[in-house]
Scaffold this motif. Structure first.
Motif, PDB file in Angstrom:
ATOM      1  N   ARG A 154       0.771  -1.191   0.041  1.00 26.35           N
ATOM      2  CA  ARG A 154      -0.102   0.073  -0.127  1.00 26.35           C
ATOM      3  C   ARG A 154       0.947   1.036   0.219  1.00 26.35           C
ATOM      4  O   ARG A 154       1.633   1.354   0.857  1.00 26.35           O
ATOM      5  N   GLU A 156       0.486   4.344   0.264  1.00 22.92           N
ATOM      6  CA  GLU A 156       0.239   5.485   1.316  1.00 22.92           C
ATOM      7  C   GLU A 156       0.973   5.063   2.677  1.00 22.92           C
ATOM      8  O   GLU A 156       1.478   5.964   3.443  1.00 22.92           O
ATOM      9  N   THR A 161       1.593   9.498  -1.707  1.00 21.40           N
ATOM     10  CA  THR A 161      -0.061   9.603  -1.879  1.00 21.40           C
ATOM     11  C   THR A 161      -0.300  10.919  -2.989  1.00 21.40           C
ATOM     12  O   THR A 161       0.599  11.592  -3.228  1.00 21.40           O
ATOM     13  N   ASP A 173      -3.662   2.302  -5.750  1.00 16.44           N
ATOM     14  CA  ASP A 173      -3.363   2.530  -3.991  1.00 16.44           C
ATOM     15  C   ASP A 173      -2.539   1.447  -3.753  1.00 16.44           C
ATOM     16  O   ASP A 173      -1.510   1.633  -2.650  1.00 16.44           O
TER      17      ASP A 173
END
Length: 188
Positions: A154, A156, A161, A173
């Motif tokens: 992921r 983020e 981001t 994402d």
């Protein structure tokens, strides 16, 4: 007598080095691929310059990934990947993983076979460190040991981001990461 004492001393000092050298497997050309898919486009990159070690006595595993070594189909993708707002590879030239095979006692590096492995540790990308736990396989074939794993990352979680613009719609994402590492016995 003095020569025999010196010879015995040299032999005794060499034994830990020989034992230690054979307790590690090293790869200097591991392969990592990442894949991102979105309705806008698919992005894939390969890196064949990954360095890794497995300590065959403790199960400790380490990976070092030179981030600027990822190769993309399009040069523009590679340029964006290295920029400050994405991976910022100038300031963060390497990603790292340091951990351990937690079911290490189930893997026999002296017996051919495919072994399931559970790996736990810390992965650092772009200066951000996260605890991870993933699965993979260790394959032993004669003198060759191969480790493979496939998992999602992921973005983020590592400070990557995008709230608007093309990257927000063109990059997933979660990117799929595939690791394939062939090890050799360290004789250094």
């Amino acid at each position: 007598m003095k020569k025999i004492t010196i010879l015995i001393t040299v032999i005794m000092l060499s034994i830990p080095v020989l034992v230690d050298a054979q307790s590690r497997f090293i790869s200097r050309s591991g392969h990592i691929n990442f894949f991102s898919t979105t309705p806008a486009e698919d992005i894939s990159a390969d890196n064949f310059n990954v360095t890794s070690t497995i300590n065959t006595e403790t199960g400790e595993v380490m990976y070092t990934v030179p981030m600027q070594s990822f190769e993309f189909e399009k040069s523009l993708m590679q340029r964006h990947f290295n920029q400050r707002r994405f991976l910022n590879t100038r300031n963060y030239p390497h990603a790292r993983f340091q951990g351990k095979i937690i079911n290490f006692d189930e893997i026999d590096f002296d017996t051919n076979g495919v072994y399931d492995a559970v790996i736990e540790g810390q992965m650092t990308i772009r200066g951000e460190t996260q605890n991870i736990k993933e699965t993979g396989t260790v394959t032993v074939e004669g003198d060759k040991v191969t480790a493979m794993s496939k998992f999602g990352v992921r973005l983020e979680d590592y400070g990557i981001t995008f709230s608007r613009g093309k990257p927000a719609s063109n990059i997933a994402d979660v990117v799929q990461v595939t690791v394939n590492t062939e090890y050799l016995v360290d004789h250094d």
